[in-house]
Design a protein around this motif. Structure first.
Motif, short mmCIF file in Angstrom:
data_model
loop_
_atom_site.label_atom_id
_atom_site.label_comp_id
_atom_site.label_asym_id
_atom_site.label_seq_id
_atom_site.Cartn_x
_atom_site.Cartn_y
_atom_site.Cartn_z
N LEU A 84 -22.45 73.01 63.09
CA LEU A 84 -22.67 73.33 61.48
C LEU A 84 -22.32 72.67 60.67
O LEU A 84 -22.87 73.30 59.38
N VAL A 85 -22.80 71.83 60.59
CA VAL A 85 -22.77 70.57 59.47
C VAL A 85 -24.39 71.07 58.67
O VAL A 85 -24.21 70.60 57.61
N LEU A 86 -24.94 70.45 59.29
CA LEU A 86 -26.75 70.40 59.46
C LEU A 86 -26.82 72.13 58.47
O LEU A 86 -27.05 71.59 57.14
N VAL A 102 -30.80 59.48 57.70
CA VAL A 102 -29.31 60.17 57.62
C VAL A 102 -29.09 60.38 58.56
O VAL A 102 -28.89 60.70 59.67
N ILE A 103 -27.58 59.51 58.25
CA ILE A 103 -26.24 60.11 60.06
C ILE A 103 -25.38 60.92 58.27
O ILE A 103 -25.22 60.58 57.40
N THR A 104 -24.81 62.16 59.12
CA THR A 104 -24.31 62.97 58.45
C THR A 104 -23.34 63.69 59.22
O THR A 104 -23.06 63.37 60.68
N GLY A 105 -21.74 64.47 58.47
CA GLY A 105 -20.89 64.95 60.31
C GLY A 105 -20.48 65.45 58.34
O GLY A 105 -20.38 65.44 57.67
N TRP A 106 -18.73 65.81 59.36
CA TRP A 106 -17.62 66.88 58.19
C TRP A 106 -16.54 65.59 58.49
O TRP A 106 -16.12 64.71 59.80
N ASP A 119 -21.52 62.12 53.84
CA ASP A 119 -20.67 62.60 54.71
C ASP A 119 -20.66 64.01 53.91
O ASP A 119 -20.50 64.76 52.49
N GLY A 120 -20.58 65.35 55.03
CA GLY A 120 -20.76 66.64 54.48
C GLY A 120 -19.73 67.47 53.79
O GLY A 120 -20.35 67.94 53.04
N ALA A 151 -14.77 56.73 49.70
CA ALA A 151 -15.62 55.86 51.16
C ALA A 151 -16.86 55.93 51.44
O ALA A 151 -17.48 57.29 51.61
N ARG A 152 -17.54 54.89 51.61
CA ARG A 152 -18.72 55.11 52.64
C ARG A 152 -18.85 54.38 53.43
O ARG A 152 -18.01 53.51 53.09
N ALA A 153 -19.88 54.32 54.09
CA ALA A 153 -20.48 53.35 55.75
C ALA A 153 -21.71 52.56 55.96
O ALA A 153 -22.82 53.76 55.07
N VAL A 154 -21.73 51.58 55.39
CA VAL A 154 -23.18 51.08 55.40
C VAL A 154 -23.43 50.68 56.44
O VAL A 154 -22.89 49.73 57.57
N VAL A 155 -25.17 51.21 57.09
CA VAL A 155 -24.99 50.76 58.28
C VAL A 155 -26.64 50.52 58.28
O VAL A 155 -27.44 50.99 57.35
N PRO A 156 -26.99 49.09 58.50
CA PRO A 156 -28.67 48.52 58.14
C PRO A 156 -30.05 49.48 58.64
O PRO A 156 -29.73 49.87 59.26
N GLY A 157 -30.58 50.06 57.27
CA GLY A 157 -31.15 50.91 56.96
C GLY A 157 -31.42 52.72 57.17
O GLY A 157 -32.38 53.36 56.85
#
Length: 755
Positions: free
Chosen positions: A377-379, A259-263, A316-317, A305-311
């Motif tokens: 902070l996001v985590l 999982v990639i996350t952020g604000w 989004d936080g 909005a969505r970002a699609v990263v292979p695998g």
């Protein structure tokens, strides 16, 4: 950071469903004879199990290949590839000539029918892209298609009876950091993996035309990459922006997060990352296999909005917090201060963008600390609120990927279509031209204005799901009731009719039908949703018993979404008659509840959809004991009415939500009547406010504080107290409302002047 996941107990039940799916329809030209989801004799306890992160597909040498990315329970990432499955749709057998001779269509017989009882044939396409063209060709001839809009990887999972937890029987080969499985046998499974998550945060030039630093914080990583000419404490320095971008992308691949996350990570961090890589001609590959990052936008109401990263999955936080929490301010610093009691490192500056630029020029170490803290902070917010765990539970329940668990209509399809198939039916494709139609809301009772003591609030637990379960309110049951042969197909036993006790229907009702207040008819047997809800409720009770709040909340969200889905024109099962039947029964039950309380000698001062507010009054002893006695009495009255009028067992459960020691219901502005959806009450010494200006975010803070302060000081005539107190309280409240409206008007005018 690793996020533990606890799987749900689906394995045994879904294994039985899998066998039913495998045998429910036998049509050539769709799937090879090797079953996709049938465990070998002796069980699957010794085969790998994993959590599904991303279902997708590729076309390789003209052959569609389903690709399922995920994380095994032993921690290794995996990729399943299956090239045996083919895309398909259904059309009526009478319309088969419409596609005759089309090289993209291979027609095969089918045992399925549509909801009107018409025989169907299956149309198999060579690749997923051919399905919309075939569907449109049939539509241009004015004929319907069925399930011609289900996404290809979801079609695979639905037909295989799979959700997010899967067991994989087949030989795995380690290659490129992944365990590859080719054409394995799959089955549902409980899973207990620990997902790997990383938070990313970018600091840029004010116009985002240059990236100065990138923070990566998460499982096994805590680093900041900075453009700089020399070493900086706490940072990895890079000579220029191109080197920075390449290094950050490489580190993400090395960290290998699930999982990639952020604000606001999709619309800012990842989008700016992609734009700067494109501008500087830096290859951007963040996935587990080669492939560019794609940006998409959901077609639903939120347009998220969505970002699609292979695998991998991007969560989004900001979107997770918006979906779960009601806050006044969703900026990262404000949310962190509210939830963590700490904010951003430069929260007090007037111009954050200018301060970031100053730190980059004059104090890069401070910029590095600021960048790192924003990512952390996001985590910390997500962990404190359990939002990733909640998304995982929703994925396990619905089968939707983590970044689409909020897609309620697609989630409904994942649950309903397999059950419909087992009963011998296929669902219609969504009609994109269908317009929304009026769906009535819940009942709202007239309120009694004033100040009161000992007001008990009763509400029905999960009212709409309980109504669906009680009265068989379901698309298939509705379709069966319209069909003259439904009794034979649904195996409904007939008996002698009797007169209806429901004055709103005004006719004798056939015993094999349930007739809703608005006239919609439903078969007594054959419905799907009541069984689904029954399983949900049992799972939710088990989650509550073991203290699993995330599973509890996930099931609650799923159940409450059922009514909204059935009332949405974009749902393939949309029928206003069904949605209005649900709210119609809800209105009837609310009115019956009011009548039962008042027949018991206690006045109802307000009611809304699933709740009633009852004034216990003086001289009734212990208010709590009295409220519980009334609850039991009224629930029994409702159950007897439902059984007598509709010959069904009531699954409606009336709960005592609480008792307000003091309760204030204001009048409508410039009127004599009580307001609706606006009140305040004191419970356990704490003031609770609903709908009034003091909790409305579109009112200025000074007006909200003023009204709340007056409410907290409002007196009430206790037993034996002064009789003048209620009038003084009403006068104070009216004065507070006038002042608040005046302040709000001046603030709005000032904002308009600045604009």
């Amino acid at each position: 950071m690793r996020w533990p996941i606890r799987g749900r107990g689906y394995r045994g039940r879904q294994r039985r469903e899998t066998r039913a799916l495998a045998s429910s329809e036998k049509s050539p030209g769709t799937v090879t004879e090797t079953p996709l989801c049938l465990p070998r004799s002796g069980g699957i306890a010794d085969v790998p199990a994993g959590f599904l992160l991303q279902p997708t597909y590729r076309v390789r040498d003209g052959v569609p290949v389903v690709q399922l990315y995920g994380r095994l329970e032993d921690g290794r990432p995996f990729l399943i590839e299956d090239d045996r499955f083919r895309p398909y749709l259904f059309i009526r057998a009478a319309d088969a000539d419409l596609l005759r001779g089309d090289p993209r269509a291979a027609t095969a017989e089918s045992d399925l029918r549509d909801l009107a009882g018409q025989a169907l044939v299956r149309v198999v396409a060579p690749v997923p892209a051919a399905v919309p063209a075939l569907r449109d060709r049939v539509a241009r001839a004015g004929r319907p298609t069925y399930e011609g809009d289900v996404r290809f990887p979801y079609r695979f999972l639905i037909d295989a009876g799979l959700r997010a937890g899967i067991a994989i029987e087949g030989e795995g080969t380690a290659r490129g950091g992944l365990v590859h499985f080719a054409n394995p046998v799959l089955a549902p499974a409980e899973v207990h993996p620990a997902l790997r998550i990383v938070s990313i945060d970018l600091e840029t030039e004010p116009s985002a035309s240059e990236i100065w630093s990138i923070a990566l914080v998460g499982d096994g990583v805590d680093e900041v990459h900075l453009v700089g000419s020399g070493p900086v404490a706490g940072a990895i320095a890079h000579a220029d922006e191109r080197t920075l971008l390449a290094a950050a992308a490489r580190r993400i691949r090395e960290i290998d997060p699930d999982v990639i996350t952020g604000w606001n990570v999709v619309d800012f961090d990842l989008r700016v990352f992609a734009q700067r890589c494109a501008a500087l001609r830096v290859p951007l590959e963040l996935g587990r296999v080669a492939g560019e990052m794609l940006f998409q936008q959901e077609l639903g109401f939120t347009r998220e909005a969505r970002a699609v990263v292979p695998g991998r999955v991007v969560l989004d936080g900001l979107a997770l917090v918006r979906d779960a929490l009601r806050l006044d301010d969703y900026r990262l610093g404000a949310v962190a201060q509210e939830l963590l009691s700490r904010g951003k490192r430069i929260a007090s500056v007037a111009d954050p963008a200018a301060e970031i630029a100053r730190m980059y020029r004059e104090d890069p170490a401070a910029l590095v600390a600021y960048n790192r803290e924003d990512a952390r902070l996001v985590l910390d917010i997500l962990e404190r609120e359990g939002l990733v765990s909640l998304a995982v539970e929703r994925s396990l329940l619905s089968g939707m990927p983590l970044d689409r668990v909020g897609a309620s209509i697609a989630s409904f399809d994942r649950l309903y279509l397999p059950e419909l198939r087992k009963r011998g039916f296929a669902a219609p494709s969504v009609d994109p031209e269908r317009k929304a139609e009026l769906v009535q809301g819940g009942a709202v009772l007239d309120s009694v204005p004033g100040m009161f003591t000992d007001v008990a609030v009763f509400d029905f637990k999960s009212l709409y799901p309980s109504l669906i379960r009680t009265f068989q309110l379901d698309p298939l049951a509705h379709a069966l009731a319209r069909d003259a042969s439904f009794a034979q197909r649904a195996q409904v036993s007939r008996s002698e009719p009797k007169a209806s006790e429901d004055h709103r229907v005004g006719e004798r009702r056939p015993e094999d039908l349930i007739v809703a207040p608005g006239g919609a008819r439903f078969a007594r047997e054959g419905a799907i949703l009541p069984g689904v809800i029954e399983r949900f409720m049992a799972s939710r009770s088990a989650a509550k018993a073991r203290g699993d709040r995330h599973a509890d909340q996930a099931i609650k969200i799923m159940m409450n979404a059922l009514f909204g889905v059935l009332g949405a024109a974009s749902c393939r099962f949309f029928d206003p008659a069904i949605a209005n039947a649900i709210t119609g029964f809800g209105q009837e039950i609310l009115h019956r509840t009011r009548d039962a309380f008042e027949a018991a000698g206690v006045p109802v001062i307000y009611g809304d959809t699933d709740s009633v507010f009852v004034r216990l009054g003086e001289g009734r002893g212990n208010p709590s004991a009295e409220a519980k006695r009334l609850r039991d009495h009224v629930q029994q009255e409702i159950a007897e009415h439902v059984r007598g009028a509709y010959r069904v067992v009531s699954h409606l459960e009336l709960e005592l939500e609480g008792i307000y020691e003091r309760f204030f219901m204001p009048r409508v502005r410039s009127g004599r009547f009580g307001s609706k959806k606006r009140y305040a009450g004191w419970r356990g010494g704490q003031l609770e406010v609903v709908g009034l200006e003091s909790v409305r975010r579109d009112w200025p803070a000074v007006a909200r504080r003023l009204q709340r302060g007056l409410l907290e000081r409002a007196p009430v005539r206790a037993r034996g107290g002064r009789r003048g107190a209620p009038r003084r309280a009403r006068v104070r409240q009216a004065r507070a409302q006038r002042i608040a409206r005046s302040v709000h008007g001046r603030s709005a005018a000032a904002r308009a002047g600045r604009a």
